[in-house]
Design a protein around this motif. Structure first.
Motif, mmCIF file in Angstrom:
data_model
loop_
_atom_site.group_PDB
_atom_site.id
_atom_site.type_symbol
_atom_site.label_atom_id
_atom_site.label_comp_id
_atom_site.label_asym_id
_atom_site.label_seq_id
_atom_site.Cartn_x
_atom_site.Cartn_y
_atom_site.Cartn_z
ATOM 1 N N LEU A 49 -29.093 -16.505 45.577
ATOM 2 C CA LEU A 49 -29.254 -16.193 46.995
ATOM 3 C C LEU A 49 -27.878 -15.919 47.616
ATOM 4 C CD1 LEU A 49 -31.835 -18.964 47.960
ATOM 5 C CD2 LEU A 49 -32.287 -16.504 47.652
ATOM 6 N N PRO A 50 -27.832 -15.101 48.682
ATOM 7 C CA PRO A 50 -26.556 -14.824 49.354
ATOM 8 C C PRO A 50 -25.952 -16.110 49.937
ATOM 9 C CG PRO A 50 -28.371 -13.533 50.315
ATOM 10 C CD PRO A 50 -28.970 -14.420 49.288
ATOM 11 N N PRO A 51 -24.595 -16.216 49.958
ATOM 12 C CA PRO A 51 -23.922 -17.442 50.399
ATOM 13 C C PRO A 51 -24.358 -17.905 51.794
ATOM 14 C CG PRO A 51 -22.340 -15.932 49.438
ATOM 15 C CD PRO A 51 -23.643 -15.208 49.456
ATOM 16 N N ALA A 52 -24.568 -16.980 52.735
ATOM 17 C CA ALA A 52 -24.936 -17.391 54.102
ATOM 18 C C ALA A 52 -26.287 -18.110 54.099
ATOM 19 C CB ALA A 52 -24.984 -16.174 55.022
ATOM 20 N N LEU A 53 -27.219 -17.606 53.303
ATOM 21 C CA LEU A 53 -28.535 -18.227 53.221
ATOM 22 C C LEU A 53 -28.440 -19.596 52.533
ATOM 23 C CD1 LEU A 53 -31.562 -18.179 53.654
ATOM 24 C CD2 LEU A 53 -31.801 -16.572 51.762
ATOM 25 N N ARG A 54 -27.579 -19.681 51.516
ATOM 26 C CA ARG A 54 -27.350 -20.978 50.854
ATOM 27 C C ARG A 54 -26.832 -22.013 51.836
ATOM 28 N NH1 ARG A 54 -26.522 -21.080 45.124
ATOM 29 N NH2 ARG A 54 -27.210 -19.106 44.264
ATOM 30 N N GLU A 56 -27.354 -22.064 55.074
ATOM 31 C CA GLU A 56 -28.480 -22.453 55.936
ATOM 32 C C GLU A 56 -29.362 -23.478 55.231
ATOM 33 O OE1 GLU A 56 -31.086 -19.921 58.521
ATOM 34 O OE2 GLU A 56 -29.844 -18.328 57.639
ATOM 35 N N ILE A 57 -29.601 -23.233 53.951
ATOM 36 C CA ILE A 57 -30.439 -24.150 53.171
ATOM 37 C C ILE A 57 -29.764 -25.518 53.068
ATOM 38 C CG2 ILE A 57 -31.324 -24.602 50.841
ATOM 39 C CD1 ILE A 57 -31.827 -21.537 50.636
ATOM 40 N N ALA A 58 -28.454 -25.502 52.866
ATOM 41 C CA ALA A 58 -27.721 -26.775 52.758
ATOM 42 C C ALA A 58 -27.900 -27.597 54.034
ATOM 43 C CB ALA A 58 -26.243 -26.505 52.488
ATOM 44 N N GLY A 59 -27.824 -26.925 55.187
ATOM 45 C CA GLY A 59 -28.010 -27.609 56.466
ATOM 46 C C GLY A 59 -29.407 -28.206 56.578
ATOM 47 N N LEU A 60 -30.392 -27.415 56.184
ATOM 48 C CA LEU A 60 -31.784 -27.875 56.232
ATOM 49 C C LEU A 60 -32.008 -29.086 55.339
ATOM 50 C CD1 LEU A 60 -34.072 -24.726 55.952
ATOM 51 C CD2 LEU A 60 -34.055 -26.414 57.788
ATOM 52 N N VAL A 61 -31.451 -29.017 54.140
ATOM 53 C CA VAL A 61 -31.635 -30.112 53.178
ATOM 54 C C VAL A 61 -30.968 -31.377 53.703
ATOM 55 C CG1 VAL A 61 -31.059 -30.900 50.836
ATOM 56 C CG2 VAL A 61 -31.979 -28.602 51.185
ATOM 57 N N ALA A 62 -29.798 -31.206 54.344
ATOM 58 C CA ALA A 62 -29.081 -32.368 54.888
ATOM 59 C C ALA A 62 -29.932 -33.108 55.930
ATOM 60 C CB ALA A 62 -27.753 -31.921 55.495
ATOM 61 N N GLN A 63 -30.744 -32.348 56.671
ATOM 62 C CA GLN A 63 -31.556 -32.929 57.741
ATOM 63 C C GLN A 63 -32.966 -33.313 57.281
ATOM 64 O OE1 GLN A 63 -30.294 -33.465 60.773
ATOM 65 N NE2 GLN A 63 -28.358 -32.592 60.065
ATOM 66 N N ALA A 64 -33.310 -32.999 56.062
ATOM 67 C CA ALA A 64 -34.714 -33.122 55.641
ATOM 68 C C ALA A 64 -35.189 -34.570 55.632
ATOM 69 C CB ALA A 64 -34.884 -32.521 54.243
ATOM 70 N N PRO A 65 -36.374 -34.819 56.152
ATOM 71 C CA PRO A 65 -36.892 -36.196 56.199
ATOM 72 C C PRO A 65 -37.457 -36.633 54.840
ATOM 73 C CG PRO A 65 -38.482 -34.697 57.175
ATOM 74 C CD PRO A 65 -37.320 -33.855 56.754
ATOM 75 N N ILE A 66 -36.558 -36.870 53.878
ATOM 76 C CA ILE A 66 -37.075 -37.186 52.541
ATOM 77 C C ILE A 66 -37.537 -38.641 52.421
ATOM 78 C CG2 ILE A 66 -35.844 -35.350 51.294
ATOM 79 C CD1 ILE A 66 -33.776 -37.428 50.492
ATOM 80 N N ASN A 67 -37.381 -39.411 53.499
ATOM 81 C CA ASN A 67 -37.962 -40.758 53.509
ATOM 82 C C ASN A 67 -39.467 -40.716 53.807
ATOM 83 O OD1 ASN A 67 -37.044 -39.787 56.056
ATOM 84 N ND2 ASN A 67 -37.505 -41.776 56.960
ATOM 85 N N HIS A 271 -36.343 -14.838 55.166
ATOM 86 C CA HIS A 271 -35.443 -13.746 54.781
ATOM 87 C C HIS A 271 -36.066 -13.000 53.607
ATOM 88 C CE1 HIS A 271 -32.092 -15.383 57.219
ATOM 89 N NE2 HIS A 271 -32.686 -16.535 56.946
ATOM 90 N N GLY A 272 -37.321 -12.696 53.734
ATOM 91 C CA GLY A 272 -38.085 -12.096 52.634
ATOM 92 C C GLY A 272 -37.481 -10.819 52.100
ATOM 93 N N ASP A 273 -36.719 -10.121 52.942
ATOM 94 C CA ASP A 273 -36.081 -8.875 52.490
ATOM 95 C C ASP A 273 -35.101 -9.131 51.350
ATOM 96 O OD1 ASP A 273 -34.774 -10.311 54.644
ATOM 97 O OD2 ASP A 273 -33.230 -8.747 54.579
ATOM 98 N N VAL A 274 -34.499 -10.347 51.309
ATOM 99 C CA VAL A 274 -33.538 -10.660 50.239
ATOM 100 C C VAL A 274 -34.237 -10.585 48.879
ATOM 101 C CG1 VAL A 274 -32.119 -12.503 49.242
ATOM 102 C CG2 VAL A 274 -32.069 -12.089 51.704
ATOM 103 N N LEU A 275 -35.357 -11.309 48.761
ATOM 104 C CA LEU A 275 -36.068 -11.316 47.478
ATOM 105 C C LEU A 275 -36.670 -9.941 47.186
ATOM 106 C CD1 LEU A 275 -37.846 -14.802 47.591
ATOM 107 C CD2 LEU A 275 -35.650 -14.186 46.558
ATOM 108 N N GLN A 276 -37.093 -9.259 48.242
ATOM 109 C CA GLN A 276 -37.674 -7.941 48.054
ATOM 110 C C GLN A 276 -36.656 -6.959 47.480
ATOM 111 O OE1 GLN A 276 -40.939 -8.261 48.362
ATOM 112 N NE2 GLN A 276 -40.719 -6.349 47.218
#
Ligand SMILES: *Cc1c(COP(=O)(O)O)cnc(C)c1O
Length: 367
Positions: A49-54, A56-67, A271-276
């Protein structure tokens, strides 16, 4: 007094007495060690995946309610999938931990002694494995030698075995071709049970049975994000009438799609265009790879609507080993099925990987 003789400690029941014979007779799905190799054996998307999207994902994972347990209904992700995959509004969706799990859910829901799961041969090996594990009878109807569907043989098998479940991979794995759509429609109409059209490779094919869901009440369409570029997330989906999915939902384990998978898949699909774009690149690389394979004397490359190419050549075992020695891992199907004798399957990689593969192949053949 009873004293246990030394060295004769009871070890409990032996696997031979407890594990079902059909399970003991199975061989586990084998995943070879690919460390240090160019991995062209498992239909993975070679682009990251492109670095910018990575980020964004890192931020999401950091906040994810995995409890917390994941939302078993996953409404946000389902809405994204509907949009990204053009699921007809009238149809319901069920999510799986990969589409492998959905195959298992389907089999568990219909399995009773003597029920038949019908497929074609050669095709995706999990249909047979899951039928066996769930105690169903598996019947595989041979494809024609050019790997097209033998519709008459299928209709005959349907009449004879009355299968509860039919799986057709569209395009088929490991052959790569799309079966004739009219033949598939005839099979759906003749089937006394469910027909699942498995569209794992849809992104590379441009043909689908999703628009036919309205027409055929016994049809379900299965998709996955694995081959599209998210194999590590484990996410598959089943689309079809609510009457079916309502029942299948009872078999699905409630938390099968975890918090991180839901969040990350939803984000990437935004960002479906990336995979497309990556799928488009893979399709053009597929054409190039096919030309290069066909230019090698003694190599027969089969037509592909997927992100891999099946090819046949003499001494496939030696060539497979030669490729591996030269750092390229493909899939050796030579012993998987009589119809696949001397066949190898290569996943379409990046331009650079494909060049390395072709060069390793030429050297392996000459050697
Ligand atoms: C790879 C593949 C699958 C499995 O997909 P997952 O979603 O990764 O479990 C299903 N069907 C076919 C035909 C495949 O080739």
């Amino acid at each position: 007094m009873d004293t246990a003789p030394a060295g004769k400690i009871s070890r409990g029941p032996l696997p031979e007495r407890v594990i079902r014979p059909e399970i003991r007779a199975l061989s586990a799905y084998h995943v070879p060690d690919s460390r240090g190799l160019i991995k062209l054996d498992a239909m993975e998307n070679p682009y990251g995946l492109p670095p910018a999207l990575r980020e964004e994902i890192a931020g999401l994972v950091a906040q994810a309610p995995i409890n917390l347990y994941p939302d078993p209904a996953a409404p946000a992700l389902k809405a994204r999938l509907r949009e990204a995959m053009d699921i007809p509004d009238a149809m319901d969706l069920m999510l799986g931990n990969g589409s492998d799990e959905l195959i298992q859910v389907l089999a568990l829901a219909v399995a009773r002694p003597g029920t038949v799961l019908l497929g074609v041969e050669p095709s995706f090996v999990m249909y047979r494995m899951i039928a066996t594990v769930t105690g169903m009878d598996y019947v595989g109807v041979p494809l024609r030698p050019d790997f097209t569907l033998d519709a008459e043989a299928m209709l005959e098998a349907i009449g004879r075995h009355r299968p509860a479940l039919i799986f057709l991979a569209y395009p088929n794995n490991p052959t790569g071709n799309l079966f004739d759509a009219h033949d598939i429609s005839r099979i759906i109409q003749a089937a006394p049970g469910l027909v699942v059209v498995d569209e794992a490779y849809h992104a590379f094919a441009g043909a689908s049975f999703l628009p036919q869901l309205q027409r055929f009440p016994n049809l379900l369409v299965m998709r996955t994000v694995s081959k599209l570029g998210l194999a590590g997330l484990r996410l598959g989906l089943l689309a079809g009438a609510g009457e079916w999915l309502e029942q299948l939902e009872k078999v699905r384990l409630p938390y099968n799609v975890n918090v991180l998978t839901q969040l990350v898949a939803e984000k990437v699909l935004q960002h479906g265009d990336v995979l497309q774009r990556q799928a488009e690149a893979i399709k053009s690389q597929r054409a190039e790879l096919k030309r290069r394979l066909e230019a090698i004397s003694g190599v027969e490359a089969f037509p592909s609507d997927a992100n891999f190419i099946l090819f046949r050549l003499r001494h496939a075992d030696e060539v497979f080993a030669g490729l591996r020695e030269r750092g390229v891992l493909v899939k050796n199907l030579s012993h998987a099925h009589a119809a696949l004798k001397d066949c190898l399957r290569v996943t379409v990689g990046t331009a650079e990987q494909n060049v390395k593969f072709i060069s390793a192949l030429e050297q392996s053949i000459i050697a």
